[in-house]
Design an enzyme around this catalytic site. Structure first.
Site, PDB file in Angstrom:
ATOM      1  N   PHE A 149       0.677  -1.172  -0.143  1.00 56.03           N
ATOM      2  CA  PHE A 149       0.076  -0.015   0.057  1.00 56.03           C
ATOM      3  C   PHE A 149       0.872   1.289  -0.006  1.00 56.03           C
ATOM      4  O   PHE A 149       0.117   2.364  -0.383  1.00 56.03           O
ATOM      5  CB  PHE A 149      -0.920   0.088   1.155  1.00 56.03           C
ATOM      6  CG  PHE A 149      -0.233   0.307   2.640  1.00 56.03           C
ATOM      7  CD1 PHE A 149      -0.146   1.645   3.011  1.00 56.03           C
ATOM      8  CD2 PHE A 149       0.227  -0.807   3.276  1.00 56.03           C
ATOM      9  CE1 PHE A 149       0.540   2.019   4.178  1.00 56.03           C
ATOM     10  CE2 PHE A 149       0.899  -0.484   4.304  1.00 56.03           C
ATOM     11  CZ  PHE A 149       1.091   0.936   4.871  1.00 56.03           C
ATOM     12  N   LYS A 173      -1.145  -7.577  -9.010  1.00 56.79           N
ATOM     13  CA  LYS A 173      -2.165  -7.546  -7.763  1.00 56.79           C
ATOM     14  C   LYS A 173      -1.776  -6.610  -6.884  1.00 56.79           C
ATOM     15  O   LYS A 173      -0.884  -6.687  -5.817  1.00 56.79           O
ATOM     16  CB  LYS A 173      -1.965  -9.150  -7.116  1.00 56.79           C
ATOM     17  CG  LYS A 173      -3.255  -9.275  -6.366  1.00 56.79           C
ATOM     18  CD  LYS A 173      -3.934  -8.412  -5.191  1.00 56.79           C
ATOM     19  CE  LYS A 173      -2.806  -8.673  -4.070  1.00 56.79           C
ATOM     20  NZ  LYS A 173      -3.334  -7.824  -2.959  1.00 56.79           N
ATOM     21  N   GLU A 176      -5.200  -4.057  -1.776  1.00 54.31           N
ATOM     22  CA  GLU A 176      -6.581  -3.532  -1.790  1.00 54.31           C
ATOM     23  C   GLU A 176      -6.730  -2.304  -0.954  1.00 54.31           C
ATOM     24  O   GLU A 176      -7.994  -1.690  -0.851  1.00 54.31           O
ATOM     25  CB  GLU A 176      -7.515  -4.865  -1.224  1.00 54.31           C
ATOM     26  CG  GLU A 176      -7.161  -5.313   0.171  1.00 54.31           C
ATOM     27  CD  GLU A 176      -6.043  -6.170   0.086  1.00 54.31           C
ATOM     28  OE1 GLU A 176      -5.936  -7.162   1.031  1.00 54.31           O
ATOM     29  OE2 GLU A 176      -5.137  -6.103  -0.650  1.00 54.31           O
ATOM     30  N   ARG A 177      -5.823  -1.685  -0.422  1.00 48.03           N
ATOM     31  CA  ARG A 177      -6.113  -0.481   0.545  1.00 48.03           C
ATOM     32  C   ARG A 177      -5.920   0.779  -0.355  1.00 48.03           C
ATOM     33  O   ARG A 177      -6.758   1.768  -0.087  1.00 48.03           O
ATOM     34  CB  ARG A 177      -4.988  -0.339   1.692  1.00 48.03           C
ATOM     35  CG  ARG A 177      -4.976  -1.678   2.630  1.00 48.03           C
ATOM     36  CD  ARG A 177      -3.936  -1.119   3.539  1.00 48.03           C
ATOM     37  NE  ARG A 177      -3.807  -2.281   4.641  1.00 48.03           N
ATOM     38  CZ  ARG A 177      -3.129  -2.272   5.617  1.00 48.03           C
ATOM     39  NH1 ARG A 177      -2.172  -1.311   5.909  1.00 48.03           N
ATOM     40  NH2 ARG A 177      -2.844  -3.398   6.471  1.00 48.03           N
ATOM     41  N   SER A 226       5.786  -7.167   4.036  1.00 50.20           N
ATOM     42  CA  SER A 226       6.607  -7.413   5.522  1.00 50.20           C
ATOM     43  C   SER A 226       7.479  -8.662   5.125  1.00 50.20           C
ATOM     44  O   SER A 226       7.055  -9.448   4.310  1.00 50.20           O
ATOM     45  CB  SER A 226       5.273  -7.623   6.611  1.00 50.20           C
ATOM     46  OG  SER A 226       4.650  -8.898   6.146  1.00 50.20           O
ATOM     47  N   CYS A 281       9.411   1.739   3.339  1.00 49.01           N
ATOM     48  CA  CYS A 281      10.483   0.699   3.798  1.00 49.01           C
ATOM     49  C   CYS A 281      11.885   1.186   3.814  1.00 49.01           C
ATOM     50  O   CYS A 281      12.893   0.628   4.447  1.00 49.01           O
ATOM     51  CB  CYS A 281      10.391  -0.562   2.832  1.00 49.01           C
ATOM     52  SG  CYS A 281      10.814  -0.210   1.020  1.00 49.01           S
ATOM     53  N   GLU A 383       9.971  -3.578  13.053  1.00 47.60           N
ATOM     54  CA  GLU A 383       9.427  -2.358  12.196  1.00 47.60           C
ATOM     55  C   GLU A 383       8.103  -1.959  12.629  1.00 47.60           C
ATOM     56  O   GLU A 383       7.324  -2.653  12.874  1.00 47.60           O
ATOM     57  CB  GLU A 383       9.433  -3.070  10.548  1.00 47.60           C
ATOM     58  CG  GLU A 383       9.050  -1.847   9.644  1.00 47.60           C
ATOM     59  CD  GLU A 383       8.984  -2.361   8.295  1.00 47.60           C
ATOM     60  OE1 GLU A 383       9.554  -1.318   7.594  1.00 47.60           O
ATOM     61  OE2 GLU A 383       8.440  -3.349   8.072  1.00 47.60           O
TER      62      GLU A 383
END
Length: 501
Positions: A149, A173, A176-177, A226, A281, A383
């Protein structure tokens, strides 16, 4: 309620699963749209469509493929404002930061415009008696990308730009957020001249991810997310015979030596630690001053700089950063802040409880600062991915060097110093994939490659740059000798393995 559909075969396609994900406006906390979640049959149809389209696209000469990339680049520039506001409305980052998100993806598209040169193979004439050897890079076929996201424009372009330029078809893909920008990018690719089906966008959840990793038609998968999920994606993809690059989490350190330009260091830390609400990140959430005097001078300058930060809605041109992406993520960050307090770290600035007038239900957090954080604390090991900066004090250069080298993550690191010898030694010895010297967010330019070490990256090839071309192609080597031997010559009928001796 607005519906965000799949993009398959060059057009929007409504889902048939009856399952949806909510897309929020992080500034207000309200649901602004619903995104379709694909069934396995819908994913199969998208992959079959891509496989058919790839046959013609892969046979298209590289220069013509490059021209599509050139036109896509032009369209990105024309639609920059539209894309940035769309991105900010779903992610929450301020518009200027959204433009940076798009620009860093656009730079990889610029790199992909050089694909005719990048795909050139090698040739050896006379490798043996009458024998020539040459190699060629060929597309894999259908490949896929699973994106997070936090960079809904940049990371998809990091993946599909090189992949499509190399002659592959691509299944994207997205998260979805914030799925609207990836769909819009696919529409602009079609407008740029890409044949329908070469880039398909399929929305989904973990079931869709698993189906992608198991589908026999998909030859390679690129993932960013993640570390736990990255490791699972790498393992499942490899188990199913796929080439996989899976980028995970990070805990990037900024080492501050006593001779550092403290004003510049603090200015850099503000953007690197708190920019995009820390949802990067390559953010810099840990600062390591060397020596107590350095730590005290740094802390004294950090406090007024943090106080001057402005948190606002995404469209506020004066805001330094906006809301985080969701209520759940906000709660997660707040949980880490409480954990830091419970572990005994000094909470110098507490960003919890912040409310923006008129947007009281938005997902806002003010900047947080911890001091006296130690290496055994959970909040240091894991994190946080939010606007939280931690000070970990080191007595010596060697102790500071060991911290990022021994951490489970190895994405990025930075050293602030005027000492060239120290910087050179640090860059040589630190066990981290990307190093900045007085550069707080050392994301490599598009013609190099992005990739971390340890639990920040699974797989042996990095993203974009030459590694991206290598990842989305495979090398075929041809050894050739043509009939036409001189009169009287006798062909070698030996059953011994051929050699050049």
């Amino acid at each position: 309620m607005r519906s965000i559909d799949h993009f398959i075969g060059g057009r929007l396609v409504a889902g048939a699963s009856g399952r949806f994900g909510d897309v929020f406006d992080p500034n207000t906390g309200e649901v602004q749209a619903r995104v379709q979640l694909a069934t396995s049959a819908e994913l199969d149809a998208a992959i079959a469509n891509a496989a058919e389209a790839q046959k013609g696209w892969g046979a298209t000469n590289p220069q013509r493929r490059a021209r599509v990339m050139f036109e896509f680049k032009r369209l990105l520039e024309v639609h920059m404002d539209e894309l940035a506001y769309m991105l900010s409305s779903e992610h929450g980052k301020v518009v200027a930061d959204s433009k940076g998100d798009i620009m860093r993806g656009l730079e990889v598209i610029e790199f992909a415009c050089g694909i005719p040169h990048l795909l050139k193979g090698e040739y050896t004439q006379g490798a043996g008696p009458g024998i020539d050897v040459y190699s060629m890079r060929q597309a894999l076929g259908v490949v896929a990308g699973i994106t997070p996201f936090n960079f809904p424009a940049m990371i998809p372009m990091w993946m599909f730009g090189p992949a499509i330029a190399c002659g592959n078809a691509f299944i994207l893909k997205p998260s979805e957020r914030d799925p609207s920008v990836p769909v819009r990018l696919a529409e602009l690719m079609i407008e740029a001249g890409l044949p329908a089906g070469v880039l398909n966008v399929v929305h989904g959840d973990k079931d869709t991810v698993e189906a992608i990793l198991k589908h026999p038609t998909i030859k390679a998968v690129s993932f960013v997310g993640s570390s736990d999920i990255a490791q699972s994606v790498f393992a499942l993809g490899a188990q199913n015979g796929k080439r996989v690059q899976a980028m995970g989490g990070a805990k990037n350190h900024g080492i501050v030596l006593p001779d550092a330009d403290m004003d510049q260091t603090v200015a850099d830390l503000m953007g690197a630690a708190y920019g995009s609400a820390g949802e990067r990140c390559m953010a810099l959430p840990v600062v390591v001053p060397v020596g107590e005097d350095t730590a005290e001078r740094l802390r004294a300058k950090l406090l007024p700089a943090i106080e001057a930060l402005r948190v606002g809605v995404s469209t506020d041109a004066d805001a330094h950063y906006g809301p985080v992406v969701s209520a759940a993520h906000k709660a997660r960050i707040e949980g880490y802040i409480q954990t830091g307090v419970d572990e005994g770290a000094e909470l110098v600035v507490d960003g919890r409880g912040f409310s923006l007038q008129g947007h009281e239900n938005g997902f806002f957090l003010a900047p947080t600062l911890f001091d006296h954080v130690t290496g055994d604390m959970q909040t240091y090991r894991e994190e946080i991915f939010g606007p939280v900066l931690q000070i970990v004090r080191a007595a010596t250069f060697e102790e500071a060097l060991a911290l990022p080298s021994q951490h489970q993550y190895g994405n990025g690191v930075c050293i602030f110093t005027r000492n060239g010898d120290a910087a050179r030694e640090f860059a040589d010895q630190v066990e981290v994939g990307m190093v900045g010297i007085n550069v707080p967010i050392p994301v490599p330019v598009a013609y190099h490659s992005f990739g971390g070490w340890k639990r920040s990256g699974f797989g042996d090839l990095n993203q974009y740059g030459l590694d991206g071309v290598r990842f989305y192609t495979r090398t075929k080597t041809v050894t050739q000798r043509w009939p036409g031997m001189k009169a009287g010559a006798v062909a070698d009928q030996s059953f011994v393995i051929p050699t050049m001796r």
